[in-house]
Design a protein around this motif. Structure first.
Motif: not given
Length: 147
Positions: A34, A66, A71
């Motif tokens: 990511s 978060l 993501y």
């Protein structure tokens, strides 16, 4: 199994360094950590499986901070999940292989992923794509704080 231990008759993956754009532009599937490379892959229309794992303590401490459903930057730009994300315990070799094989063996699924990535590319445009990607990520983060 290390690549140098693979049987001679086996199809071997090729490791290429320093040519990210060329690799992404020609890849049938990419397995990526990511980060900004997911935007780079989306700009090339390259289907991907996004993976990420951090130390368990880091994950437990950071998770409450978060407030996003996704993501990967390509998914954040899309405003929905267009590529699979295997985060933390969901990231296993078997899960990554299964997601990659789905793209490689299901033409309908591959076409949907490519169409979704074309939408991401359209949202980003050409010049200034990095800025628009950053704005989309910040917008998603800001919106999640209001929930």
């Amino acid at each position: 199994m290390p690549l140098d231990e693979w049987p001679a008759h086996a199809i071997r993956p090729v490791v290429v360094e320093g040519a990210t754009d060329n690799v992404l532009a020609s890849a049938d599937i990419a397995i990526l950590a990511s980060g900004t490379v997911t935007v780079q892959a989306a700009l090339h229309g390259s289907p991907m499986v996004v993976v990420y794992r951090v130390a368990p303590l880091t994950y437990r401490l950071g998770k409450p901070l978060l407030h996003v459903d996704t993501y990967a930057m390509a998914n954040l730009v899309a405003g929905r999940r267009v590529v699979p994300e295997l985060i933390q315990d969901a990231f296993t070799p078997q899960a990554a292989a299964a997601e990659a094989l789905r793209v490689l063996t299901d033409p309908g699924h591959a076409a949907r992923v490519k169409a979704d990535l074309a939408e991401v590319r359209a949202k980003l445009g050409t010049a200034g794509a990095s800025r628009r990607a950053a704005e989309a990520v910040l917008s998603a983060a800001y919106a999640s704080r209001k929930k």
